[in-house]
Motif scaffolding. Structure first.
Motif, PDB file in Angstrom:
ATOM      1  N   ARG A 189      50.700  44.266  29.331  1.00  0.00           N
ATOM      2  CA  ARG A 189      50.040  45.520  29.753  1.00  0.00           C
ATOM      3  C   ARG A 189      49.020  45.254  30.847  1.00  0.00           C
ATOM      4  N   PHE A 190      48.372  44.094  30.772  1.00  0.00           N
ATOM      5  CA  PHE A 190      47.338  43.751  31.748  1.00  0.00           C
ATOM      6  C   PHE A 190      47.880  42.865  32.875  1.00  0.00           C
ATOM      7  N   ASN A 191      49.212  42.799  32.968  1.00  0.00           N
ATOM      8  CA  ASN A 191      49.877  42.098  34.069  1.00  0.00           C
ATOM      9  C   ASN A 191      49.520  40.610  34.135  1.00  0.00           C
ATOM     10  N   VAL A 192      49.383  39.986  32.969  1.00  0.00           N
ATOM     11  CA  VAL A 192      49.169  38.541  32.937  1.00  0.00           C
ATOM     12  C   VAL A 192      50.490  37.840  33.261  1.00  0.00           C
ATOM     13  N   ASP A 193      50.458  36.875  34.139  1.00  0.00           N
ATOM     14  CA  ASP A 193      51.644  36.099  34.514  1.00  0.00           C
ATOM     15  C   ASP A 193      51.972  35.128  33.378  1.00  0.00           C
TER      16      ASP A 193
END
Length: 212
Positions: free
Chosen positions: A176-180
């Motif tokens: 959701r928080f666009n962590v790779d």
């Protein structure tokens, strides 16, 4: 049995997975953590859980907060489909992995912390997201290292455990928080496999009746 829950709460998500894996039904009572200033702060809910957090499990007059305590309570009371291994050392490993999520990653990134950062400390959205990603990456580096013996389907052994109940919601939030997640192939593999199972699918935030 009732479960006071919020569809996006990763702690409540853990318990929903555990209930599904064990084939247990609980009446879900939504507690919206954002609407009306946060329904968890209402006097009605404080009577259920003074910490003003979700989830809370109730059975008659018995009320229990803290997701890991709830899952272990369910595991000890309803012994079919165990979520903790019988072997002492394996059980300790599953607990340690789960606590790495519940005590090290989640507490510094949960909603009330993010609200404090944005509201009281007035950090920018960019700074808040950088905070979130930093602590997820620190935690996931540890988790990936602990998964060296994983079969790529579950964290430990040949079936889902408490560790999987904790990992899948944490990965969901990271996405959701666009962590790779490219540096975490084991975590990605377990996440993909678990989400092919009905117990995990039905517990997902978007599958909850109050999801908006």
């Amino acid at each position: 049995m009732k479960l006071y829950t919020y569809f996006r709460s990763s702690a409540a998500y853990r318990v929903r997975i555990a209930l599904n894996l064990k084939g247990l039904e609980a009446e879900q009572v939504p507690v919206h953590l954002v609407n009306n200033g946060g329904e968890q702060h209402s006097e009605t809910y404080r009577q259920v859980n003074p910490s003003e957090l979700v989830p809370t499990l109730t059975e008659g007059d018995f009320a229990l907060g803290q997701s890991l305590s709830i899952i272990e309570y369910l595991d000890e009371k309803y012994t079919d489909t165990a979520l903790l291994p019988q072997d002492l050392q394996q059980r300790a490993q599953v607990r340690a992995f789960s606590l790495s999520i519940a005590c090290d990653i989640h507490p510094v990134n949960n909603l009330r912390v993010l609200q404090y950062l944005a509201g009281t400390l007035q950090v920018t959205d960019e700074q808040k997201n950088a905070w979130y990603k930093h602590w997820v990456e620190v935690g996931f580096n540890t988790l990936e290292a602990l998964l060296t013996q994983s079969n790529g389907q579950y964290c430990f052994g040949e079936q889902a455990t408490l560790a999987d109940c904790c990992l899948i919601p944490q990965v969901y939030n990271a996405l959701r928080f666009n962590v790779d997640l490219s540096a975490y192939p084991k975590i990605q593999s377990i996440y993909a496999h678990c989400n092919t199972l009905k117990a995990f699918q039905q517990a997902a935030p978007e599958a909850q009746p109050e999801a908006v």
